[in-house]
Design an enzyme around this catalytic site. Structure first.
Site, PDB file in Angstrom:
ATOM      1  N   ASN A 189       0.825  -1.118   0.088  1.00 29.38           N
ATOM      2  CA  ASN A 189       0.007   0.003   0.014  1.00 29.38           C
ATOM      3  C   ASN A 189       0.819   1.297  -0.122  1.00 29.38           C
ATOM      4  O   ASN A 189       0.218   2.255  -0.477  1.00 29.38           O
ATOM      5  CB  ASN A 189      -0.956   0.038   1.264  1.00 29.38           C
ATOM      6  CG  ASN A 189      -1.420   1.396   1.649  1.00 29.38           C
ATOM      7  OD1 ASN A 189      -2.501   1.719   0.870  1.00 29.38           O
ATOM      8  ND2 ASN A 189      -1.031   2.016   2.269  1.00 29.38           N
ATOM      9  N   SER A 235      -3.623   2.656  -8.824  1.00 32.06           N
ATOM     10  CA  SER A 235      -4.155   3.843  -8.980  1.00 32.06           C
ATOM     11  C   SER A 235      -4.889   4.059 -10.191  1.00 32.06           C
ATOM     12  O   SER A 235      -4.711   3.592 -11.248  1.00 32.06           O
ATOM     13  CB  SER A 235      -3.244   5.168  -8.789  1.00 32.06           C
ATOM     14  OG  SER A 235      -4.049   6.192  -9.005  1.00 32.06           O
ATOM     15  N   TYR A 250       4.301   9.362 -10.439  1.00 33.52           N
ATOM     16  CA  TYR A 250       3.160   8.669  -9.939  1.00 33.52           C
ATOM     17  C   TYR A 250       2.550   7.986 -10.961  1.00 33.52           C
ATOM     18  O   TYR A 250       2.396   6.524 -10.853  1.00 33.52           O
ATOM     19  CB  TYR A 250       2.274   9.541  -9.128  1.00 33.52           C
ATOM     20  CG  TYR A 250       1.011   8.898  -8.329  1.00 33.52           C
ATOM     21  CD1 TYR A 250       1.591   8.377  -7.170  1.00 33.52           C
ATOM     22  CD2 TYR A 250      -0.305   8.935  -9.023  1.00 33.52           C
ATOM     23  CE1 TYR A 250       0.320   7.811  -6.382  1.00 33.52           C
ATOM     24  CE2 TYR A 250      -1.138   8.252  -8.087  1.00 33.52           C
ATOM     25  CZ  TYR A 250      -0.810   7.686  -6.772  1.00 33.52           C
ATOM     26  OH  TYR A 250      -1.830   7.197  -6.163  1.00 33.52           O
ATOM     27  N   ALA A 292       3.409   6.841 -13.680  1.00 34.92           N
ATOM     28  CA  ALA A 292       4.463   5.910 -14.401  1.00 34.92           C
ATOM     29  C   ALA A 292       4.670   4.606 -13.388  1.00 34.92           C
ATOM     30  O   ALA A 292       4.708   3.491 -13.741  1.00 34.92           O
ATOM     31  CB  ALA A 292       5.848   6.502 -14.575  1.00 34.92           C
ATOM     32  N   LYS A 320       2.691   3.718 -10.827  1.00 30.53           N
ATOM     33  CA  LYS A 320       1.420   3.038 -10.775  1.00 30.53           C
ATOM     34  C   LYS A 320       0.990   2.079 -11.853  1.00 30.53           C
ATOM     35  O   LYS A 320       0.533   0.852 -11.725  1.00 30.53           O
ATOM     36  CB  LYS A 320       0.265   3.973 -10.461  1.00 30.53           C
ATOM     37  CG  LYS A 320       0.420   4.494  -8.968  1.00 30.53           C
ATOM     38  CD  LYS A 320       0.561   3.657  -7.713  1.00 30.53           C
ATOM     39  CE  LYS A 320       0.455   4.074  -6.553  1.00 30.53           C
ATOM     40  NZ  LYS A 320       0.509   3.232  -5.513  1.00 30.53           N
TER      41      LYS A 320
END
Length: 241
Positions: free
Chosen positions: A77, A128, A141, A143, A145
Site C-alpha cells: 500500500n 491507482s 506517480y 508511471a 502505478k
C-alpha cells in the site's frame, strides 16, 4: 465474519489512510496484522523502516517470519505522489518515487514468496486510476502505478500454479492525506465530487472492503486483475484523462 482467522498479514504504509483502513479491516476479520512504515503505528504491531531502502523488504519479512512463523497476506500500500511533470522531476526525485512505489513492492513480493508459497497466500497491490489514465503534473506517480499494475499481472501468471494469487486495485480520489493537495479548497472538493458518477469521493473504508474480498477465499478464482474502485470515474471520459 472472520475470513482471516489464524492468518498473518503484512500491510505496508498501514498507519494512515487506506493502509490503516485495510489493517483495521483485516484485524476485525481475525488476522494477525503487521504494518511497516517510517513512523510508529500505535494501533498495530509494526516495524519502522524506510521502504525506499532496498534492504528493508527482506528485513521486514524475516522479522515477521521469526515472530509469527508464517505469512499469508501481503498488501503493498505504501506510496508517494509528487506534484511535478517531467521537467520538474529530478533524477533523484524520480529514483526515490520509483523506489517506494514500484521497487519496494517488487522486493517485498520477492522476499515473501517462499512464505506465501507455503501458505498459498495472497497479494494485493494498491495501484491507482492514474496508472490507467494520467492526470497533469504526476509524471512519476502515473508511471510507477502503471508499472505496479503490470507487475501484478506478471506475478499472477508466474506464481498462480503455486497457489499464490495477486491482484491490484486502482482507487479513484479517496479522502486521505495524500489527496488533500487535490481537494484543498471547497471548490476543488465539489468539482471532484461531481466528476464521480456516484457523486462523492471515496473513503478508505470503500477501498478496504474491496481488498478484504480480494484477499479472502470468496475471490478464490480471481487473479491478475486490476480492479477500479473509483465511484464510476474510470467509466467516464474524465476518468481516461
Amino acid at each position: 465474519m472472520m475470513r482471516f482467522s489464524d492468518k498473518v498479514a503484512l500491510v505496508t504504509g498501514g498507519r494512515t489512510g487506506i493502509g490503516k483502513a485495510i489493517a483495521d479491516r483485516l484485524r476485525e476479520e481475525g488476522a494477525h496484522v503487521y504494518t511497516v512504515q517510517r513512523s510508529h503505528d500505535p494501533d498495530h504491531e509494526c516495524i519502522t523502516a524506510d521502504l525506499a531502502d532496498p534492504a528493508t523488504p527482506a528485513r521486514v519479512v524475516a522479522a515477521i517470519s521469526e515472530q509469527a512463523g508464517r505469512l499469508d497476506v501481503l498488501v503493498n500500500n505504501a506510496g508517494i505522489m509528487r506534484q511535478a511533470g517531467i521537467e520538474g522531476t529530478s533524477i533523484a526525485d524520480w529514483s526515490h518515487d520509483l523506489a517506494v512505489n514500484l521497487t519496494a513492492p517488487f522486493l517485498m513480493v520477492r522476499s515473501a514468496l517462499a512464505h506465501l508459497r507455503a501458505t498459498r497466500g495472497c497479494i494485493v497491490n494498491i495501484g491507482s486510476i492514474e496508472g490507467l489514465g494520467a492526470n497533469p503534473g504526476h509524471a512519476a506517480y502515473c508511471a510507477t502505478k502503471a508499472g505496479l499494475h503490470g507487475l501484478t499481472r506478471a506475478i499472477a501468471i508466474d506464481h498462480g500454479k503455486e497457489g499464490i494469487r495477486c491482484n491490484a486495485v486502482a482507487p479513484g480520489l479517496v479522502d486521505t492525506p495524500l489527496a488533500e493537495r487535490i481537494t484543498r479548497s471547497e471548490r476543488a472538493l465539489e468539482h471532484s465530487r461531481k466528476m464521480h458518477p456516484l457523486g462523492r469521493i471515496g473513503t478508505p473504508h470503500d477501498v478496504a472492503s474491496a481488498i478484504a474480498w480480494l484477499l479472502s477465499d470468496d475471490s478464490d478464482w480471481v487473479t491478475g486483475q486490476v480492479i477500479g474502485i473509483d465511484g464510476g470515474l474510470g467509466a467516464t471520459r474524465a476518468g481516461a484523462s
